[in-house]
Design an enzyme around this catalytic site. Structure first.
Site, mmCIF file in Angstrom:
data_model
loop_
_atom_site.group_PDB
_atom_site.id
_atom_site.type_symbol
_atom_site.label_atom_id
_atom_site.label_comp_id
_atom_site.label_asym_id
_atom_site.label_seq_id
_atom_site.Cartn_x
_atom_site.Cartn_y
_atom_site.Cartn_z
ATOM 1 N N LYS A 118 0.826 -1.211 0.000
ATOM 2 C CA LYS A 118 0.000 0.000 0.000
ATOM 3 C C LYS A 118 0.860 1.260 0.000
ATOM 4 O O LYS A 118 0.605 2.210 -0.747
ATOM 5 C CB LYS A 118 -0.940 0.010 1.224
ATOM 6 C CG LYS A 118 -2.052 -1.028 1.131
ATOM 7 C CD LYS A 118 -2.812 -1.203 2.443
ATOM 8 C CE LYS A 118 -3.818 -2.354 2.307
ATOM 9 N NZ LYS A 118 -4.596 -2.583 3.534
ATOM 10 N N GLN A 162 -4.947 -1.545 9.796
ATOM 11 C CA GLN A 162 -4.804 -2.852 9.153
ATOM 12 C C GLN A 162 -5.406 -3.935 10.046
ATOM 13 O O GLN A 162 -5.162 -3.987 11.246
ATOM 14 C CB GLN A 162 -3.319 -3.129 8.877
ATOM 15 C CG GLN A 162 -3.054 -4.396 8.082
ATOM 16 C CD GLN A 162 -3.548 -4.332 6.646
ATOM 17 O OE1 GLN A 162 -3.701 -3.257 6.066
ATOM 18 N NE2 GLN A 162 -3.802 -5.483 6.052
ATOM 19 N N ASP A 185 -11.160 2.833 4.191
ATOM 20 C CA ASP A 185 -11.423 1.395 4.147
ATOM 21 C C ASP A 185 -12.921 1.102 4.108
ATOM 22 O O ASP A 185 -13.338 0.000 3.766
ATOM 23 C CB ASP A 185 -10.844 0.723 5.403
ATOM 24 C CG ASP A 185 -9.604 -0.098 5.110
ATOM 25 O OD1 ASP A 185 -9.391 -0.444 3.935
ATOM 26 O OD2 ASP A 185 -8.859 -0.389 6.055
HETATM 27 N N1 LIG Z 1 -7.925 -2.580 7.238
HETATM 28 C C1 LIG Z 1 -7.656 -3.452 6.281
HETATM 29 N N2 LIG Z 1 -7.819 -3.089 4.997
HETATM 30 C C2 LIG Z 1 -7.555 -3.981 3.996
HETATM 31 O O1 LIG Z 1 -7.709 -3.648 2.811
HETATM 32 C C3 LIG Z 1 -7.096 -5.299 4.351
HETATM 33 C C4 LIG Z 1 -6.963 -5.610 5.692
HETATM 34 N N3 LIG Z 1 -7.243 -4.681 6.643
HETATM 35 N N4 LIG Z 1 -6.551 -6.854 6.067
HETATM 36 C C5 LIG Z 1 -6.216 -7.872 5.116
HETATM 37 C C6 LIG Z 1 -6.871 -7.679 3.767
HETATM 38 C C7 LIG Z 1 -6.114 -8.331 2.637
HETATM 39 N N5 LIG Z 1 -5.646 -7.247 1.803
HETATM 40 C C8 LIG Z 1 -4.767 -7.368 0.736
HETATM 41 C C9 LIG Z 1 -4.107 -6.282 0.204
HETATM 42 C C10 LIG Z 1 -3.169 -6.430 -0.790
HETATM 43 C C11 LIG Z 1 -2.888 -7.668 -1.309
HETATM 44 C C12 LIG Z 1 -1.867 -7.776 -2.373
HETATM 45 O O2 LIG Z 1 -1.123 -6.866 -2.652
HETATM 46 N N6 LIG Z 1 -1.758 -8.920 -3.019
HETATM 47 C C13 LIG Z 1 -0.811 -9.135 -4.083
HETATM 48 C C14 LIG Z 1 0.418 -9.917 -3.686
HETATM 49 C C15 LIG Z 1 0.757 -9.945 -2.240
HETATM 50 C C16 LIG Z 1 2.135 -10.523 -2.000
HETATM 51 O O3 LIG Z 1 3.108 -9.925 -2.501
HETATM 52 O O4 LIG Z 1 2.232 -11.570 -1.329
HETATM 53 C C17 LIG Z 1 -1.520 -9.920 -5.167
HETATM 54 O O5 LIG Z 1 -2.534 -10.567 -4.865
HETATM 55 O O6 LIG Z 1 -1.050 -9.901 -6.302
HETATM 56 C C18 LIG Z 1 -3.558 -8.771 -0.825
HETATM 57 C C19 LIG Z 1 -4.484 -8.608 0.183
HETATM 58 C C20 LIG Z 1 -6.066 -6.071 2.324
HETATM 59 N N7 LIG Z 1 -6.791 -6.246 3.408
#
Ligand SMILES: Nc1nc(=O)c2c([nH]1)NC[C@@H]1CN(c3ccc(C(=O)N[C@@H](CCC(=O)O)C(=O)O)cc3)C=[N+]21
Ligand SMILES: [Mg+2]
Length: 358
Positions: A118, A162, A185
């Site tokens: 992020k 988070q 969020d």
């Molecule tokens: N307050 C809050 N807001 C959220 O938005 C929030 C949270 N808590 N808790 C957990 C979940 C999960 N989440 C993700 C964000 C980015 C990837 C992301 O960047 N994924 C990449 C790769 C990740 C990696 O490099 O391992 C992808 O899917 O290509 C995944 C999952 C946001 N969340």
């Protein structure tokens, strides 16, 4: 209206001015908690053992590929570059940029990765980011005071806590404290409530839900009148996504760990969104031929060969889905990057609202 303060809250809030101040930034009163509507004494989460789901061997490439792969990574890059140019216009015209504050509590590796992604995306877009890292055992007051200083800070337009938080912290109380106007969020219950209610508009829509819909729209998938199945009812993914699909006039069914015959219900859907964190839950035979499949699952597994020692896998048996569906999102590279793009988009919108820019 009578406001009944919780015991703990009353003690920590003796003066009227402090209470008024909190209400001003809070917009959500702490009322006395009611008992649950239905018993929650049994587990209500999907675990690999909670259903009789299919353990038969995965059929790799046994059908010809029918599905297009929805490239969330490249769509998110497009969106972020659009945000970057709006940010630079804002900077030129009024000398301000959007600001995002992130609070990360504890040492979860996956949370650290998401937060790092992020912050990196903010840098790409020219959005200023502030990060507060707190130890696993930190007190609730520490978080509330960090929140209150971000609530007051005029250069911060978005605030994110988070999740998940360590068990000893009261998540509800903490999320209630995020100023409604900075709740990028969309997890403040007033934002969620307004998303759920007809004729009302939330200030922000939760990022993952918005990212899923954006993927559907940009892939040319019609939502209106279609049968959508959302698997999972978490506050951060399943629930808001089902609400948003319903706003887009889909006919929505929500499946959860207690649903009977989830495979048969899912097989009726034109659009399947799954967000439970059970690898390979959704097998090929769960899908109607031609269905569009959005995989929100993020289950971390050990992987010594990857940079941070783990990688994410989704809920969908990808190899099988490729031979049945008409479109599928990969994990990683699907919904994850879109969640981040929508976070930046919400933060930009918030700053535009403050500075009255259209
Ligand atoms: N307050 C809050 N807001 C959220 O938005 C929030 C949270 N808590 N808790 C957990 C979940 C999960 N989440 C993700 C964000 C980015 C990837 C992301 O960047 N994924 C990449 C790769 C990740 C990696 O490099 O391992 C992808 O899917 O290509 C995944 C999952 C946001 N969340
Ligand atoms: Mg069955």
């Amino acid at each position: 209206m009578t406001v009944m303060w919780q015991k703990g809250l009353k003690k920590s809030m003796p003066s009227t001015s402090r209470a008024v101040n909190t209400l001003k930034h809070n917009h959500c009163y702490q009322i006395r908690k009611s008992p649950p509507l239905v018993s929650l004494d049994f587990p209500d989460i999907w675990t690999p053992n909670s259903l009789d789901y299919d353990h038969s061997p995965i059929q790799k490439g046994s059908n010809e590929q029918t599905a297009a792969v929805i490239d969330g990574k490249s769509i998110s890059e497009e969106i972020i570059s659009g945000i970057a140019s709006e940010v630079s216009r804002m900077k030129e015209s009024i000398g301000k940029v959007p600001g995002l504050a992130v609070i990360l509590v504890g040492q979860r590796r996956d949370s650290q990765t998401y937060v790092r992604n992020k912050i990196k995306a903010c840098e790409e877009a020219g959005i200023k980011s502030l990060m507060t890292e707190l130890p696993e055992d930190c007190t609730e007051d520490k978080i509330l005071s960090a929140l209150s200083s971000f609530n007051e800070n005029p250069s911060i337009h978005g605030i994110l806590v988070q999740l998940p938080l360590p068990k000893h912290l009261d998540e509800e109380k903490i999320l209630n404290m995020v100023s409604l106007e900075k709740d990028v969020d969309g997890f403040n219950p007033l934002n969620m409530g307004n998303l759920a209610m007809r004729g009302r508009e939330p200030v922000f829509i939760p990022c993952t839900a918005k990212g899923c819909i954006e993927l559907l729209l940009r892939s040319g998938v019609e939502i209106m009148g279609k049968k959508a199945v959302v698997i999972g009812r978490s506050n951060i993914a399943g629930l808001p996504t089902s609400l948003l699909l319903q706003r887009h006039h889909a006919t929505v069914s929500i499946l959860h760990a207690l649903s009977k015959n989830p495979d048969q219900i899912t097989r009726q859907a034109d659009i399947v969104v799954t967000a439970v964190g059970v690898p390979n839950l959704v097998r090929g035979h769960w899908l109607k031929p031609g269905a569009v499949v959005i995989d929100v699952g993020t289950y971390p597994i050990e992987d010594p060969s990857s940079e941070f020692g783990y990688r994410l896998i989704g809920d969908v048996c990808y190899e099988e889905a490729l031979g049945v569906a008409s479109a599928v999102t990969p994990v990683p590279g699907g919904v994850g990057p879109m969640t981040i793009a929508m976070l930046l988009s919400n933060t930009l919108d918030s700053a535009k609202r403050v500075y009255d820019i259209t």
